[in-house]
Design an enzyme around this catalytic site. Structure first.
Site, PDB file in Angstrom:
ATOM      1  N   LYS A 283       0.952  -1.298  -0.158  1.00 34.87           N
ATOM      2  CA  LYS A 283       0.009   0.060  -0.065  1.00 34.87           C
ATOM      3  C   LYS A 283       1.018   1.363   0.030  1.00 34.87           C
ATOM      4  CE  LYS A 283      -3.894  -1.655   2.755  1.00 34.87           C
ATOM      5  NZ  LYS A 283      -4.857  -1.460   1.704  1.00 34.87           N
ATOM      6  N   ARG A 357     -10.613 -11.058   1.740  1.00 30.45           N
ATOM      7  CA  ARG A 357     -11.712 -12.093   1.095  1.00 30.45           C
ATOM      8  C   ARG A 357     -10.764 -13.234   1.244  1.00 30.45           C
ATOM      9  NH1 ARG A 357     -11.711  -8.893  -4.392  1.00 30.45           N
ATOM     10  NH2 ARG A 357     -11.243  -7.237  -2.794  1.00 30.45           N
TER      11      ARG A 357
END
Ligand code: BES
Ligand code: MN
Ligand code: ZN
Length: 503
Positions: A283, A357
């Protein structure tokens, strides 16, 4: 933070003694119509003057404190606005309690009283009003000072008394207090866990917290270690954890307060990434520190099961926390790697930052073993959720109309509102992989949707709801009862759902 004591007392405002008394007032209402007319007489009309001169109008969250100078047994009055009488909701009341408790604390008052508002919001009961009052007061006074070396002592509000005008209200208000204390302390617990930095709150520490909760309440716990996960085939969770020095944990807690012990359970699954760097798909640095709160969902399902046990809710509840730290490292998962999930399905990991997920895929597949009557997962899942919904709505998806409605109603009541998004199969074309059963990213467009659709492939035909709290888990500014930083939003939503379905 020490949770304030909340009591109830049959008492009128004019005769009550307290360091401070909070009175709610609706905008545009004449004082005489409200309970405060007697009080106003005791104060030689100054309350009425304040309202008539519009120095205090009763607008939502407007607060005014003044000293009674011996004209009344209470030393200070704190007026707080509820807005227009016809618009009063549980949320207005919650916020008014948050705004006023801050003023009380500012005045360095440790114990105060609040008069029960005279308006009952449409469709609500006194139980719910009292619950909202307690939530607003406790959450409005939230502070996280664990790591500060200079804390001013004696600045905490230790006690609140709710004054009720008649004995008949004793039962509902007492029950409301019981629920409000439970939901607020659960939220405080979540905010604390999210505030703790990732060097303290590691996966191991999460497991320790869960163990001590299980020990203190009537909750059973199982913590799967890495070797056990390998044996079971939790390739997705293990893949995410690979880049980190911190071993992953898989935590299963069970509380059984059901009358029929074999009742099918409600199962909650919470994303518990103690820090999300993005992994090899790293990130950007800006705001990355917020990612210490990427375990909000897990903290919420942990807090919820503790609260359910404390409230002795008559239901069977299971909370599941897949826990890992998402780091780049020599052994980290790389884009293009393929993992085999617990369900047997394979996933091509095209972006290691779509890790939530992955761990949830294994968490949900594991949950199916319990044949849930309702399966709910909650996660800080997508940046796309923030883009789509901003700060005021939580994303919701689901396969079961009734469950979606129940969650929707609970959110409305809790002031943690969800907004349904489509879970249409058409979107699955974005998740197709050339080499595996699916890939873990859906490309541009509908990022919150493709993430949810990914999860749906792991829930079989179980009644399921997915809640994306990435939009609301962190607040950029302080609000009436929401602090700057981790909000704990989602906790009271889950608990309200559990309370409403079991009582
Ligand atoms: N934890 C983040 C999502 C997030 C973003 C939560 C902002 C709270 C605030 C999640 O793991 C993530 O990184 N998602 C990616 C997915 C993408 C790579 C498909 C995202 O949303 O950018
Ligand atoms: Mn991520
Ligand atoms: Zn994440």
């Amino acid at each position: 933070m020490k949770i304030m004591q909340v009591k109830v007392e049959v008492q009128h405002a004019e005769t009550a003694t307290a360091e401070a008394l909070v009175l709610t007032h609706c905008e545009g209402e004449a004082l005489a119509k409200q309970d405060v007319s007697l009080l106003d007489r005791a104060l030689a009309g100054s309350l009425g003057t304040l309202v008539r001169s519009k120095e205090f109008e009763g607008k939502a969250n407007e607060v005014l404190l003044y000293h009674t100078q011996g004209t009344l047994p209470v030393k200070r009055l704190v007026l707080v606005g509820l807005g227009k009488k016809s618009d009063v909701t549980l949320e207005t009341i919650r916020q008014a309690m948050g705004s006023s408790v801050k003023r009380v604390r500012q005045a360095k008052v440790g114990s105060y009283a609040v008069a029960l508002p005279t308006v009952l919001p449409a469709g609500m009961s006194w139980v719910e009003v009292a619950q909202a009052m307690v939530e607003g007061a406790i959450l409005g006074s939230y502070q996280f000072t664990v790591y500060r070396s200079e804390v001013t002592p004696g600045r905490e509000v230790a006690e609140m008394r709710i004054l009720i005008p008649r004995k008949a209200l004793l039962r509902p208000v007492t029950e409301g207090i019981r629920r409000g204390v439970a939901t607020a302390e659960a939220t405080v617990f979540v905010r604390d866990l999210c505030n703790h930095p990732s060097n303290v709150l590691t996966p191991t520490r999460v497991a320790d917290e869960a163990k001590s909760i299980a020990k203190a309440e009537k909750i059973t716990i199982k913590v799967l270690e890495q070797s056990e996960m390998e044996r079971l085939g939790m390739g997705a969770l293990l893949g995410v954890a690979r880049g980190s020095q911190e071993p992953p944990k898989f935590i299963i807690l069970e509380y059984n307060g059901a009358k029929k012990k074999a009742e099918r359970p409600v199962v909650l699954v919470g994303k518990t990434i103690t820090f999300d760097t993005g992994g090899i798909s790293l990130k950007p640095a800006e705001n990355m520190e917020h990612m210490k709160a990427d375990m909000t969902g897990g903290a919420e399902v942990l807090a919820s099961i503790r609260a359910a046990a404390r409230l002795k809710l008559p239901l069977r509840l299971i909370s599941i926390l897949p826990v890992a730290e998402n780091m780049p490292g020599g052994r980290a998962m790389k884009p293009g790697d393929i993992v085999k999930t617990l369900s047997g399905k394979t996933v091509e990991v095209q972006n290691t930052d779509a890790e939530g997920r992955l761990i949830l895929a294994d968490g949900l597949a594991y949950a199916l073993r319990y044949k849930p009557t309702a399966l709910i997962d909650i996660a800080t899942l997508t940046g796309a959720c923030v883009v789509a919904l901003g700060q005021f709505a939580i994303g919701m998806f689901g396969t079961d109309q009734k469950l979606k409605e129940q969650v929707g109603k609970a959110g409305q009541k809790a002031g943690e509102r969800v907004w349904e998004m489509p879970l249409w199969e058409e979107y699955f074309e974005q998740l197709k992989s050339d080499v595996a059963d699916m890939r873990n990213i859906g490309g541009r467009g509908g990022g919150m949707i493709t993430a949810a659709l990914f999860l749906s492939k792991f829930v079989g035909d179980c009644p399921w709801v997915h809640i994306d709290i990435a939009s609301t888990d962190w607040s950029e500014r302080e609000r009436a009862y929401i602090p700057k930083g981790p909000t704990g939003i989602g906790t009271r939503l889950l608990l309200q759902y559990l309370i409403d379905r079991s009582l």
